[in-house]
Design a protein around this motif. Sequence first.
Motif, short mmCIF file in Angstrom:
data_model
loop_
_atom_site.label_atom_id
_atom_site.label_comp_id
_atom_site.label_asym_id
_atom_site.label_seq_id
_atom_site.Cartn_x
_atom_site.Cartn_y
_atom_site.Cartn_z
N GLN A 48 38.39 37.10 50.19
CA GLN A 48 37.31 36.15 49.93
C GLN A 48 36.13 36.84 49.24
O GLN A 48 35.52 36.29 48.32
CB GLN A 48 36.85 35.51 51.24
CG GLN A 48 35.79 34.45 51.08
CD GLN A 48 35.41 33.83 52.42
OE1 GLN A 48 35.68 34.38 53.48
NE2 GLN A 48 34.77 32.69 52.36
N ILE A 51 37.00 37.37 45.57
CA ILE A 51 36.84 36.10 44.85
C ILE A 51 35.36 35.83 44.59
O ILE A 51 34.96 35.44 43.49
CB ILE A 51 37.50 34.95 45.64
CG1 ILE A 51 39.02 35.11 45.60
CG2 ILE A 51 37.07 33.58 45.10
CD1 ILE A 51 39.77 34.21 46.57
N ARG A 54 33.96 38.28 41.96
CA ARG A 54 34.43 37.92 40.62
C ARG A 54 33.91 36.57 40.17
O ARG A 54 33.99 36.22 38.99
CB ARG A 54 35.97 37.88 40.61
CG ARG A 54 36.66 39.16 41.01
CD ARG A 54 36.91 40.13 39.90
NE ARG A 54 37.20 39.53 38.63
CZ ARG A 54 38.32 39.65 37.95
NH1 ARG A 54 39.31 40.36 38.44
NH2 ARG A 54 38.48 39.07 36.78
N GLY A 55 33.39 35.78 41.12
CA GLY A 55 32.85 34.47 40.79
C GLY A 55 33.91 33.47 40.37
O GLY A 55 33.65 32.58 39.56
N THR A 56 35.12 33.60 40.94
CA THR A 56 36.22 32.76 40.48
C THR A 56 36.35 31.45 41.26
O THR A 56 37.20 30.63 40.90
CB THR A 56 37.56 33.52 40.56
OG1 THR A 56 37.77 33.99 41.88
CG2 THR A 56 37.56 34.70 39.59
N ASN A 57 35.55 31.24 42.29
CA ASN A 57 35.55 29.95 42.98
C ASN A 57 34.45 29.10 42.34
O ASN A 57 33.26 29.40 42.50
CB ASN A 57 35.29 30.14 44.48
CG ASN A 57 35.34 28.84 45.25
OD1 ASN A 57 35.07 27.77 44.72
ND2 ASN A 57 35.67 28.94 46.52
N PRO A 58 34.81 28.03 41.64
CA PRO A 58 33.79 27.24 40.94
C PRO A 58 32.77 26.58 41.86
O PRO A 58 31.65 26.30 41.44
CB PRO A 58 34.61 26.19 40.17
CG PRO A 58 35.97 26.20 40.74
CD PRO A 58 36.16 27.52 41.43
N GLY A 61 30.69 30.21 43.03
CA GLY A 61 30.19 31.15 42.04
C GLY A 61 30.23 32.58 42.56
O GLY A 61 31.12 32.96 43.31
N HIS A 62 29.24 33.36 42.18
CA HIS A 62 29.15 34.76 42.62
C HIS A 62 28.49 34.81 43.99
O HIS A 62 27.28 34.99 44.11
CB HIS A 62 28.35 35.59 41.60
CG HIS A 62 29.14 35.95 40.40
ND1 HIS A 62 29.63 35.01 39.51
CD2 HIS A 62 29.57 37.13 39.94
CE1 HIS A 62 30.29 35.60 38.57
NE2 HIS A 62 30.29 36.90 38.79
N TRP A 66 30.21 43.62 45.05
CA TRP A 66 31.27 44.62 45.26
C TRP A 66 30.95 45.47 46.49
O TRP A 66 31.86 46.01 47.11
CB TRP A 66 31.50 45.45 44.01
CG TRP A 66 32.23 44.62 42.99
CD1 TRP A 66 31.71 44.01 41.89
CD2 TRP A 66 33.61 44.25 43.03
NE1 TRP A 66 32.68 43.29 41.24
CE2 TRP A 66 33.86 43.43 41.92
CE3 TRP A 66 34.66 44.53 43.89
CZ2 TRP A 66 35.12 42.89 41.65
CZ3 TRP A 66 35.91 44.00 43.62
CH2 TRP A 66 36.13 43.19 42.51
#
Length: 114
Positions: A48, A51, A54-58, A61-62, A66
């Motif tokens: 999680q 994700i 990387r900001g891949t959950n619309p 977001g971010h 890291w």
Amino acid sequence: MDSTDPWETIGRLAEHFAAWDDARGMAREEQWSLQILKLAEEVGEAAQAVIGARGTNPRKGHSHSWEDVRDEVADCVITGMVALARLLGDQARPHFDAVLAQKSAAFLPGPEDA
């Protein structure tokens, strides 16, 4: 904490959690099973965090950094070491060392390859 030996700390954590589970009347195999499920939970939290970094959950977001990912991976390692200590007690370290040697031999070149 005085010790610089992480296995000493891991052993103390394993004993603490086992005593807590013993007080709740849990059988050893149930304790071990739940500890492995805890490890799976921690791996999910690391995923999680990736994700989120990387900001891949619309929808989110971010949502993570890291640094969050590094912290979650450390939680996975700690939880895995505690699980091994709960399963093997004092034999956790030698077992870990043996498996690490076996796995590293499969992937790292030996002295004869250098």
